[in-house]
Scaffold this active site. Structure first.
Site, PDB file in Angstrom:
ATOM      1  CE  LYS A 261      -3.087   2.654   3.032  1.00  0.00           C
ATOM      2  NZ  LYS A 261      -3.726   2.693   4.371  1.00  0.00           N
ATOM      3  CG  ASP A 266      -5.368   8.344   4.184  1.00  0.00           C
ATOM      4  OD1 ASP A 266      -6.261   8.887   3.495  1.00  0.00           O
ATOM      5  OD2 ASP A 266      -5.591   7.427   5.003  1.00  0.00           O
ATOM      6  CE  LYS A 273      -6.251   9.300   7.517  1.00  0.00           C
ATOM      7  NZ  LYS A 273      -6.784   8.111   8.184  1.00  0.00           N
ATOM      8  CG  ASP A 284      -1.863   5.410   4.852  1.00  0.00           C
ATOM      9  OD1 ASP A 284      -1.663   4.413   5.561  1.00  0.00           O
ATOM     10  OD2 ASP A 284      -2.966   5.706   4.380  1.00  0.00           O
ATOM     11  CG  ASP A 343      -9.690   7.694   6.498  1.00  0.00           C
ATOM     12  OD1 ASP A 343      -8.649   7.722   5.814  1.00  0.00           O
ATOM     13  OD2 ASP A 343      -9.690   7.806   7.740  1.00  0.00           O
ATOM     14  CD  GLU A 345      -6.725   5.364   2.305  1.00  0.00           C
ATOM     15  OE1 GLU A 345      -5.597   5.043   2.701  1.00  0.00           O
ATOM     16  OE2 GLU A 345      -7.667   5.627   3.090  1.00  0.00           O
ATOM     17  NE  ARG A 347     -10.658  -1.164   3.882  1.00  0.00           N
ATOM     18  CZ  ARG A 347     -11.217  -1.328   5.085  1.00  0.00           C
ATOM     19  NH1 ARG A 347     -12.367  -1.981   5.200  1.00  0.00           N
ATOM     20  NH2 ARG A 347     -10.642  -0.844   6.164  1.00  0.00           N
TER      21      ARG A 347
END
Length: 500
Positions: A261, A266, A273, A284, A343, A345, A347
């Site tokens: 990933k 993010d 967030k 991230d 959020d 995201e 996956r």
């Protein structure tokens, strides 16, 4: 960058700014570890007494400095704690941590000699790797106030076995330097590292090390139907990338696919967030950094296994073009996903990359991601979760992580948690499910994109990937390069098993 070397010189005769020895906790006070004999002799047998007077206990993480007496060429003696005294040798992790503490304590020194208990090649490698990782600093943005890392670490070894020791140091260099490269990537400010920039770094490394690198830009992703990557990246001025970094060995009998990933920042997207949760979100992309580093390390080590890294790179930002909660994405491979939370995201980008990786029929796919806060709630900040569609693979990865010095814990994929994701009335799946067990739900989501017949595992490194507290052992504040050692050791084990 700190240099590593091996010497068969005696501890007393080697010129250095500091000479590092190990001390441990014994039943009646501190115990001097093997390697400290010459130093003890120079102190006329009173070294343990002197160190005790200065407060040394031998506890892990401890570092006590003593001016050198006559008889030693080094200006300073540094005693580092190894924990409980051991008769049959010290654990590799204790050696790594002690060397890391020493290297960090001696920041600014030009040369330090490590006379820690390292007789076997494995022990030498542990000391070398711990020293290299402990010496790490990230000073890219500092104009002043940052100490330079120790210039050179010299490992003192017995003349017998010095050839094996040199090979162990070379292996530590390959793994340690790539881990530090991953740390640099994680620590780089997000305005200086976007998907395009990360892809360029991968391409440069490919040229340097003879790896095959392919980059799919936003046009290629659109043409190929990578709806997850495009959906996450839609809101950013920096478009997404899918990067393939491939290492092949002529004698390989097995192939591994590592999927990382790579959300270079993010914000949460439209599901923004809150303040206090987005300041460190440059980290991230730690999964992609770990995968990238592991593939390069596999090449440097010449492992007899084919390893392909897939870096799913995007920036998750809110804007007029961003994916909205309620949108439906058509993923690579054809599945549709209703986005209930932008959020969640990671996956989505991983799903595209997992399907693409599966098209090459690897023996195993392992994805690595800072995926869920739920995993941090479950396991804390120093342990990552391991999930898999194969019990034996899950246990293997848990075991090799422990051998490599990375705390992990096997986690289940309960079938009943799948139901919440499959109840979307308008798509094949939703990207959210039950709130309880959120880390497991994320794993179940990814499993939906694994091709039939392929063994797959998921490492959720959300906790240990970015350390916000004070440094400890060989772990700095900031990016840690978690999972690199696990992936490399798994590749080594796979290569060894294929040969058998």
């Amino acid at each position: 960058m700190t240099a590593l070397s091996v010497s068969t010189s005696s501890a007393a005769s080697l010129r250095a700014d500091a000479l590092v020895i190990g001390v441990a906790k014994g039943p009646k006070g501190i115990v001097l570890a093997p390697g400290s004999e010459a130093v003890a002799e120079a102190f006329e047998g009173k070294l343990a007494e002197v160190l005790t007077t200065l407060g040394a206990t031998g506890a892990e993480g401890e570092a006590v400095k003593v001016p050198s007496p006559a008889g030693l060429k080094a200006a300073l003696v540094l005693a580092v704690g190894l924990g409980e005294a051991a008769d049959g040798g010290y654990p590799a992790e204790a050696l790594r941590c002690a060397a890391g503490v020493a290297a960090r304590t001696l920041a600014g020194a030009k040369k330090a000699a490590l006379a820690l208990p390292a007789e076997s090649a494995d022990e030498v490698e542990a000391v070398a790797l711990g020293g290299l990782l402990g010496a790490y600093t990230f000073g890219t943005y500092k104009n002043s106030g940052a100490k330079e890392p120790v210039g050179e670490l010299v490992l003192l070894v017995a003349r017998k076995g010095s050839k094996d020791a040199k090979a162990a140091v070379e292996r530590a260099l390959a793994v340690g330097e790539e881990m530090n490269r991953a740390r640099d990537l994680v620590n780089t400010a997000p305005n200086d590292l976007n998907p395009k920039g990360f892809a360029a770094i991968a391409q440069a490394a490919g040229k340097e090390h003879g790896l095959k690198v392919e980059v799919l830009d936003e046009k290629a992703l659109l043409k190929g139907g990578f709806g997850g990557l495009l959906g996450v990246g839609n809101g950013s001025a920096n478009p997404p990338r899918l990067v393939k970094v491939a290492y092949t060995h002529p004698k390989a009998k097995a192939s591994l696919a590592f999927v990382g990933k790579g959300i270079t920042y993010d914000s949460g997207g439209i599901s923004l967030k809150p303040a206090g949760h987005n300041e460190t979100m440059k980290c991230d992309m730690a999964g992609a950094a770990a995968v990238f580093a592991a593939v390069v390390a596999a090449k440097r080590l010449g492992l007899a296994v084919n390893v392909t890294g897939w870096l799913a790179l995007a920036e998750n930002m809110p804007s007029g073009s961003a994916t909205r909660p309620g949108d439906v994405l058509k993923m690579y491979g054809g599945k549709t996903v209703e986005v209930l939370n932008t959020d969640a995201e990671g996956r989505l980008v991983l799903a595209d990359a997992i399907v693409r990786a599966g098209e090459e029929n690897p023996d195993v796919i392992v994805d690595v991601a800072t995926l869920t806060g739920a995993m941090m709630v479950a396991l804390g900040n120093r342990t990552f979760g391991v999930m898999a569609n194969n019990d034996e693979l899950r246990e293997t990865l848990h075991t090799v992580a422990g051998e490599a010095g990375e705390p992990s814990w096997p986690m289940p994929l309960p079938a009943e948690l799948r139901k919440g994701m499959t109840e979307s009335t308008i798509a094949d799946l939703a990207n959210m499910g039950d709130r309880m067990g959120g880390g497991l739900v994320a794993g179940l989501f990814l499993q939906e994109f694994v091709a039939e017949g392929i063994d797959w595992a998921h490492l959720d490194i959300a906790g240990p990937a970015f350390h916000e507290g004070a440094p400890f052992g060989y772990t700095p504040k900031g990016g840690t390069a978690t999972a690199v050692r696990t992936l490399v050791r798994f590749a080594e084990q796979t290569a060894a098993g294929a040969k058998a």
